[in-house]
Design a protein around this motif. Structure first.
Motif, short mmCIF file in Angstrom:
data_model
loop_
_atom_site.label_atom_id
_atom_site.label_comp_id
_atom_site.label_asym_id
_atom_site.label_seq_id
_atom_site.Cartn_x
_atom_site.Cartn_y
_atom_site.Cartn_z
N GLY A 6 22.11 40.93 64.07
CA GLY A 6 20.68 40.61 64.22
C GLY A 6 20.40 39.14 63.97
O GLY A 6 21.02 38.52 63.10
N ILE A 7 19.44 38.61 64.73
CA ILE A 7 18.97 37.23 64.52
C ILE A 7 17.44 37.25 64.46
O ILE A 7 16.79 37.79 65.36
N ILE A 8 16.89 36.71 63.40
CA ILE A 8 15.44 36.58 63.25
C ILE A 8 15.05 35.20 63.75
O ILE A 8 15.56 34.19 63.26
N LEU A 47 23.01 40.06 59.51
CA LEU A 47 21.74 39.46 59.87
C LEU A 47 21.75 37.97 59.54
O LEU A 47 22.27 37.56 58.50
N ALA A 48 21.18 37.18 60.45
CA ALA A 48 21.03 35.74 60.23
C ALA A 48 19.61 35.33 60.61
O ALA A 48 18.88 36.07 61.28
N LEU A 49 19.24 34.13 60.19
CA LEU A 49 17.91 33.57 60.45
C LEU A 49 18.06 32.30 61.27
O LEU A 49 18.84 31.42 60.90
N ASN A 50 17.34 32.21 62.36
CA ASN A 50 17.29 30.97 63.14
C ASN A 50 16.08 30.17 62.68
O ASN A 50 14.94 30.60 62.82
N VAL A 95 23.96 40.60 70.09
CA VAL A 95 23.02 40.32 69.00
C VAL A 95 21.64 40.81 69.44
O VAL A 95 21.31 40.77 70.62
N VAL A 96 20.87 41.30 68.47
CA VAL A 96 19.49 41.70 68.73
C VAL A 96 18.58 40.68 68.07
O VAL A 96 18.75 40.33 66.89
N SER A 97 17.61 40.19 68.83
CA SER A 97 16.66 39.21 68.30
C SER A 97 15.33 39.88 67.97
O SER A 97 14.89 40.80 68.67
N VAL A 98 14.72 39.41 66.88
CA VAL A 98 13.36 39.82 66.51
C VAL A 98 12.60 38.56 66.10
O VAL A 98 13.20 37.57 65.67
#
Length: 199
Positions: A6-8, A47-50, A95-98
């Motif tokens: 996941g990427i926020i 999970l990571a944060l952009n 990857v899934v983006s939110v």
């Protein structure tokens, strides 16, 4: 397909909120980002944060902070690319983006995106509501990251232009209650706080 990562996406400049990090605004017992993390973390393998700028301001979250790999604030696609590069390093397929400012998205977002992309050689799907596509909520294949990098380098900024080019599928979310309601203004934040109190 392996479980997606996941990427926020929190790389924007929040101009309608007066600048700063929208994700760090207070909501409920924590912040907008806390709400988003609570929803997406159980659905992904990691999970990571952009986000751009000093990553130390997010240190309390305990997440990898990935800056845009393309300069000039080119938009959410750059954050997706950051997530794809990170996922590739971890041996993931997708990857899934939110979005960092959308605290009520469905708790089954990931399986529904995966189902929509079933059978694709390079799984690619966007969330869609009866009001239209929600392009910051998507499933993105690591296999197409170099194509995305080239598209960004050529000036592409609109997410759906790139996903349409690669046959991106639609995952329909037609439940009531504005699941993809996002916080863009102080009024939106007040609405989100009221909605959380009513839940």
């Amino acid at each position: 397909m392996k479980q997606p990562l996941g990427i926020i996406l929190a790389g924007g400049r929040a101009t309608r909120m007066g600048g700063g990090d929208k994700g760090l605004l207070r909501l409920g017992d924590g912040t907008l980002l806390d709400q988003v993390i609570a929803r997406i973390a159980p659905q992904v393998g990691a999970l990571a944060l952009n986000a751009n700028g000093d990553p130390a301001r997010f240190a309390h979250l305990g997440l990898p902070v990935l800056s845009d790999p393309v300069g000039g604030f080119p938009g959410p696609l750059a954050g997706v690319l950051a997530g794809l590069d990170w996922a590739a390093e971890r041996g993931a397929d997708a990857v899934v983006s939110v979005a960092a400012d959308t605290p009520f998205f469905p708790c089954d977002l990931v399986p529904r995106l995966v189902l929509a992309a079933e059978g694709m050689a390079a799984p690619l799907a966007l969330a869609v509501t009866p009001d239209g596509r929600q392009p910051t909520f998507g499933l993105w294949p690591v296999a197409l990251r170099d194509d995305l990098r080239a598209a960004l380098g050529a000036g592409l900024r609109k997410i759906v232009m790139w996903t349409d080019r690669h046959g991106g599928q639609a995952a329909l979310f037609d439940e009531a209650g504005e699941p993809f309601f996002n916080v863009n203004t102080p009024e939106d934040l007040a609405h989100a706080r009221a909605r959380l109190e009513e839940a």
